[in-house]
Design a protein around this motif. Structure first.
Motif, PDB file in Angstrom:
ATOM      1  N   VAL A 165       0.823  -1.216   0.000  1.00  0.00           N
ATOM      2  CA  VAL A 165       0.000   0.000   0.000  1.00  0.00           C
ATOM      3  C   VAL A 165       0.853   1.261   0.000  1.00  0.00           C
ATOM      4  CG1 VAL A 165      -1.809   1.300   1.198  1.00  0.00           C
ATOM      5  CG2 VAL A 165      -1.875  -1.215   1.176  1.00  0.00           C
ATOM      6  N   LEU A 166       1.693   1.418   1.004  1.00  0.00           N
ATOM      7  CA  LEU A 166       2.393   2.684   1.207  1.00  0.00           C
ATOM      8  C   LEU A 166       3.737   2.759   0.479  1.00  0.00           C
ATOM      9  CD1 LEU A 166       1.744   3.162   5.032  1.00  0.00           C
ATOM     10  CD2 LEU A 166       0.361   3.979   3.105  1.00  0.00           C
ATOM     11  N   GLY A 167       4.412   1.637   0.349  1.00  0.00           N
ATOM     12  CA  GLY A 167       5.703   1.646  -0.302  1.00  0.00           C
ATOM     13  C   GLY A 167       6.819   2.236   0.530  1.00  0.00           C
ATOM     14  N   ARG A 168       6.562   2.521   1.778  1.00  0.00           N
ATOM     15  CA  ARG A 168       7.565   3.059   2.699  1.00  0.00           C
ATOM     16  C   ARG A 168       7.072   2.844   4.124  1.00  0.00           C
ATOM     17  NH1 ARG A 168       7.803   8.872   0.348  1.00  0.00           N
ATOM     18  NH2 ARG A 168       7.635   7.546  -1.492  1.00  0.00           N
ATOM     19  N   PRO A 169       7.941   3.027   5.131  1.00  0.00           N
ATOM     20  CA  PRO A 169       7.509   2.795   6.519  1.00  0.00           C
ATOM     21  C   PRO A 169       6.281   3.618   6.882  1.00  0.00           C
ATOM     22  CG  PRO A 169       9.890   2.988   6.406  1.00  0.00           C
ATOM     23  CD  PRO A 169       9.382   3.327   5.037  1.00  0.00           C
ATOM     24  N   ILE A 170       5.442   3.036   7.719  1.00  0.00           N
ATOM     25  CA  ILE A 170       4.163   3.659   8.052  1.00  0.00           C
ATOM     26  C   ILE A 170       4.357   5.036   8.662  1.00  0.00           C
ATOM     27  CG2 ILE A 170       2.090   3.436   9.490  1.00  0.00           C
ATOM     28  CD1 ILE A 170       2.496   0.349   9.232  1.00  0.00           C
ATOM     29  N   ALA A 285      -3.099   3.509   6.908  1.00  0.00           N
ATOM     30  CA  ALA A 285      -1.831   3.849   7.553  1.00  0.00           C
ATOM     31  C   ALA A 285      -2.022   4.099   9.046  1.00  0.00           C
ATOM     32  CB  ALA A 285      -1.217   5.075   6.883  1.00  0.00           C
ATOM     33  N   GLN A 286      -3.065   4.841   9.402  1.00  0.00           N
ATOM     34  CA  GLN A 286      -3.280   5.166  10.814  1.00  0.00           C
ATOM     35  C   GLN A 286      -3.673   3.934  11.621  1.00  0.00           C
ATOM     36  OE1 GLN A 286      -6.060   8.485  10.579  1.00  0.00           O
ATOM     37  NE2 GLN A 286      -4.376   9.954  10.661  1.00  0.00           N
ATOM     38  N   LEU A 287      -4.526   3.094  11.080  1.00  0.00           N
ATOM     39  CA  LEU A 287      -4.922   1.883  11.804  1.00  0.00           C
ATOM     40  C   LEU A 287      -3.768   0.901  11.909  1.00  0.00           C
ATOM     41  CD1 LEU A 287      -8.554   1.217  10.486  1.00  0.00           C
ATOM     42  CD2 LEU A 287      -7.831   2.398  12.570  1.00  0.00           C
ATOM     43  N   ALA A 288      -2.974   0.779  10.864  1.00  0.00           N
ATOM     44  CA  ALA A 288      -1.810  -0.102  10.926  1.00  0.00           C
ATOM     45  C   ALA A 288      -0.824   0.377  11.981  1.00  0.00           C
ATOM     46  CB  ALA A 288      -1.131  -0.173   9.559  1.00  0.00           C
ATOM     47  N   SER A 289      -0.698   1.685  12.118  1.00  0.00           N
ATOM     48  CA  SER A 289       0.183   2.234  13.150  1.00  0.00           C
ATOM     49  C   SER A 289      -0.319   1.869  14.541  1.00  0.00           C
ATOM     50  CB  SER A 289       0.281   3.752  13.007  1.00  0.00           C
ATOM     51  OG  SER A 289       1.111   4.315  13.995  1.00  0.00           O
ATOM     52  N   LEU A 290      -1.643   1.852  14.718  1.00  0.00           N
ATOM     53  CA  LEU A 290      -2.215   1.525  16.022  1.00  0.00           C
ATOM     54  C   LEU A 290      -1.952   0.076  16.434  1.00  0.00           C
ATOM     55  CD1 LEU A 290      -5.684   3.331  16.011  1.00  0.00           C
ATOM     56  CD2 LEU A 290      -3.724   3.836  17.468  1.00  0.00           C
ATOM     57  N   LEU A 291      -1.731  -0.798  15.467  1.00  0.00           N
ATOM     58  CA  LEU A 291      -1.465  -2.193  15.809  1.00  0.00           C
ATOM     59  C   LEU A 291      -0.205  -2.327  16.659  1.00  0.00           C
ATOM     60  CD1 LEU A 291      -2.240  -4.144  12.514  1.00  0.00           C
ATOM     61  CD2 LEU A 291      -3.656  -3.958  14.559  1.00  0.00           C
ATOM     62  N   ARG A 292       0.700  -1.397  16.514  1.00  0.00           N
ATOM     63  CA  ARG A 292       1.919  -1.440  17.320  1.00  0.00           C
ATOM     64  C   ARG A 292       1.712  -0.812  18.685  1.00  0.00           C
ATOM     65  NH1 ARG A 292       5.669   0.962  12.673  1.00  0.00           N
ATOM     66  NH2 ARG A 292       4.360   2.705  13.280  1.00  0.00           N
ATOM     67  N   GLN A 293       0.564  -0.131  18.859  1.00  0.00           N
ATOM     68  CA  GLN A 293       0.256   0.520  20.123  1.00  0.00           C
ATOM     69  C   GLN A 293      -1.157   0.114  20.536  1.00  0.00           C
ATOM     70  OE1 GLN A 293       1.102   4.813  19.648  1.00  0.00           O
ATOM     71  NE2 GLN A 293       2.190   4.224  17.789  1.00  0.00           N
ATOM     72  N   PRO A 294      -1.362  -1.168  20.802  1.00  0.00           N
ATOM     73  CA  PRO A 294      -2.725  -1.680  21.017  1.00  0.00           C
ATOM     74  C   PRO A 294      -3.430  -1.091  22.226  1.00  0.00           C
ATOM     75  CG  PRO A 294      -1.086  -3.321  21.626  1.00  0.00           C
ATOM     76  CD  PRO A 294      -0.346  -2.218  20.935  1.00  0.00           C
ATOM     77  N   GLY A 295      -2.702  -0.388  23.083  1.00  0.00           N
ATOM     78  CA  GLY A 295      -3.360   0.232  24.224  1.00  0.00           C
ATOM     79  C   GLY A 295      -4.033   1.541  23.888  1.00  0.00           C
ATOM     80  N   GLU A 296      -3.773   2.068  22.683  1.00  0.00           N
ATOM     81  CA  GLU A 296      -4.345   3.347  22.278  1.00  0.00           C
ATOM     82  C   GLU A 296      -5.538   3.126  21.374  1.00  0.00           C
ATOM     83  OE1 GLU A 296      -1.618   6.172  20.794  1.00  0.00           O
ATOM     84  OE2 GLU A 296      -0.085   5.770  22.306  1.00  0.00           O
ATOM     85  N   ALA A 297      -6.529   4.000  21.507  1.00  0.00           N
ATOM     86  CA  ALA A 297      -7.750   3.896  20.709  1.00  0.00           C
ATOM     87  C   ALA A 297      -7.693   4.863  19.535  1.00  0.00           C
ATOM     88  CB  ALA A 297      -8.970   4.198  21.569  1.00  0.00           C
ATOM     89  N   ASP A 298      -8.382   4.508  18.476  1.00  0.00           N
ATOM     90  CA  ASP A 298      -8.515   5.388  17.321  1.00  0.00           C
ATOM     91  C   ASP A 298      -9.680   6.330  17.574  1.00  0.00           C
ATOM     92  OD1 ASP A 298      -8.509   6.571  14.849  1.00  0.00           O
ATOM     93  OD2 ASP A 298      -9.475   4.897  13.835  1.00  0.00           O
ATOM     94  N   GLN A 299      -9.390   7.566  17.914  1.00  0.00           N
ATOM     95  CA  GLN A 299     -10.444   8.499  18.290  1.00  0.00           C
ATOM     96  C   GLN A 299     -11.383   8.808  17.132  1.00  0.00           C
ATOM     97  OE1 GLN A 299     -11.001   9.372  21.426  1.00  0.00           O
ATOM     98  NE2 GLN A 299      -9.253   8.061  21.953  1.00  0.00           N
ATOM     99  N   ALA A 300     -10.889   8.667  15.903  1.00  0.00           N
ATOM    100  CA  ALA A 300     -11.735   8.955  14.743  1.00  0.00           C
ATOM    101  C   ALA A 300     -12.720   7.826  14.452  1.00  0.00           C
ATOM    102  CB  ALA A 300     -10.867   9.201  13.509  1.00  0.00           C
ATOM    103  N   ALA A 301     -12.511   6.674  15.053  1.00  0.00           N
ATOM    104  CA  ALA A 301     -13.384   5.524  14.784  1.00  0.00           C
ATOM    105  C   ALA A 301     -13.815   4.872  16.091  1.00  0.00           C
ATOM    106  CB  ALA A 301     -12.675   4.518  13.896  1.00  0.00           C
ATOM    107  N   SER A 302     -14.133   5.676  17.081  1.00  0.00           N
ATOM    108  CA  SER A 302     -14.529   5.135  18.378  1.00  0.00           C
ATOM    109  C   SER A 302     -15.962   4.613  18.326  1.00  0.00           C
ATOM    110  CB  SER A 302     -14.395   6.214  19.459  1.00  0.00           C
ATOM    111  OG  SER A 302     -15.211   7.324  19.142  1.00  0.00           O
TER     112      SER A 302
END
Length: 412
Positions: A165-170, A285-302
């Motif tokens: 998808v991104l072709g570079r680090p998230i 990209a934003q959701l994939a980033s959250l996978l590394r920080q599973p304790g944080e919630a996605d405020q845009a998709a709560s």
């Protein structure tokens, strides 16, 4: 059990004033009525079998509505783990389209092998998140799971996002792609299928196509939404919903409209194809980033749950394609009423963003008009199959010479 999804019938007609779009739906929006009379446990088991698309989102909305109606708190940590599975499902749904359907509209190559790997990996992660199979039952269950295997699986999903998808680090993509110029630079320098599609739009001057003025679905108070879903005309509302007299839209564009990238794109190209497709890439990209920080919630998709009155539960969950609402009324642990309001009914409303966006397309030869309409449909993304019917172009008459007699001839 068959999927009661139905189909969308999308028809494009031409007139002297341009293009017109009509949308009819055969979706059985009252299918949830078969849940009446069943216990909460039965409903939680049956519902994801009825709705196979976005089954995790459906399960989450269902159990949230049931628990709210029962005034039963979920087990500690249950909603967090439910939200993690929803994040994975949303990622899978977006990437599925990007790897399989997006290439078709820009002479690319579907990435079937990568998609098969993604499906297998997310299936395994779903199993890790819910080892007992009771996570989405009332009360939930947060039995221990293999944290090491979970992190490894999430890493594999993130790697796929980078490669396909991104072709570079998230994090690098999120930091660099923040406006129209940086998005264009990324699309022109990246070989992934999503970048190819955006590059083709920009080069063809199609970025702003499909722009329309349909406004996003804002947050609605639980009591007001519950009242609308239990009114006498609730069935008509669920079939063609409006809020405050107007059609609305929901989905990645609405969720990500507060980001710097989407604000910049809306300013330069409106809510056209480039903005809508970029919102999906940004969400990945934003959701994939959250996978590394599973304790944080996605405020845009709560997600949101509540009980406007005793025995009545309401759940709002941000599924891949938009806001999904479930309402359950129970008495003595038996369902008296159950309603589902899905994002498809907002987005494919006869006056919603698809209909209005297609109507804003310039009239053109059949193949180009069809492709552009399909791009817009894909950018908003129905969760069901659709038929696109394009009325043939009218034959253009040669201009009349000055003084030419236009009266019909008569036989002598």
């Amino acid at each position: 059990m068959s999927d009661p999804a139905g189909r969308l019938k999308i028809q494009i007609q031409r007139s002297t004033t341009g293009v017109r779009c009509t949308i009819r739906s055969t979706r059985p929006v009252t299918a949830s009525s078969m849940l009446k009379g069943r216990s909460s446990a039965e409903v939680a088991t049956l519902l994801p079998l009825l709705y196979s698309i976005c089954a995790k989102a459906q399960s989450y909305a269902c159990v949230g509505a049931l628990e709210s109606a029962l005034a039963a708190a979920p087990a500690p940590g249950a909603n967090h783990r439910r939200q993690l599975t929803l994040t994975l499902e949303t990622l899978r749904e977006h990437i599925w389209r990007m790897l399989l359907d997006w290439p078709r509209l820009c002479d690319g190559t579907p990435r079937r092998e990568a998609l098969a790997g993604l499906i297998a990996q997310t299936r395994a992660l779903f199993g890790l998140a819910d080892p007992s199979g009771a996570l989405f039952k009332p009360g939930g269950d947060t039995a221990d799971f293999d944290a090491s295997a979970w992190l490894q699986g999430c890493g594999a999903v993130q790697s796929l996002v980078v490669e396909q998808v991104l072709g570079r680090p998230i994090d690098a993509w999120l930091a660099e792609v923040v406006g129209h110029d940086s998005l264009r630079a990324w699309a022109e320098s990246t070989a992934t299928e999503p970048a190819r599609l955006l590059r083709s739009l920009i080069q063809a001057g199609e970025s702003a196509l499909g722009d329309c003025s349909v406004t996003p679905l804002e947050d609605i108070e639980h009591a007001a939404l519950a009242a609308r879903l239990t009114a006498e005309d609730a069935t008509a509302f669920v079939a063609e919903p409006r809020w405050e007299g107007a059609a609305r839209e929901t989905g990645p564009l609405s969720r990500r409209r507060g980001s710097a990238l989407i604000r910049a794109l809306e300013k330069s190209t409106g809510k056209g194809l480039l903005t809508r497709l970029s919102a999906q890439i940004l969400e990945v990209a934003q959701l994939a980033s959250l996978l590394r920080q599973p304790g944080e919630a996605d405020q845009a998709a709560s997600s949101s749950f509540g009980s406007p009155e005793p025995g009545l539960g309401l759940a709002e969950v941000e599924a891949a394609r938009g806001r999904l609402v479930h309402l359950a009324r129970l008495a003595a642990d038996r369902v008296l009423d159950y309603r589902i309001l899905a994002p498809t009914e907002w987005n494919f409303h006869p006056e919603g963003p698809v209909a209005m966006g297609i109507a804003a397309l310039p009239d053109d030869e059949d193949a180009r008009l069809r492709r552009r309409a399909e791009l817009l449909i894909m950018a908003i993304d129905p969760c069901v199959a659709y038929d696109l019917d394009l009325a043939p172009a009218r034959k253009r008459l040669a201009p009349l010479a000055e003084g030419q007699d236009t009266r019909p001839s008569t036989l002598q």
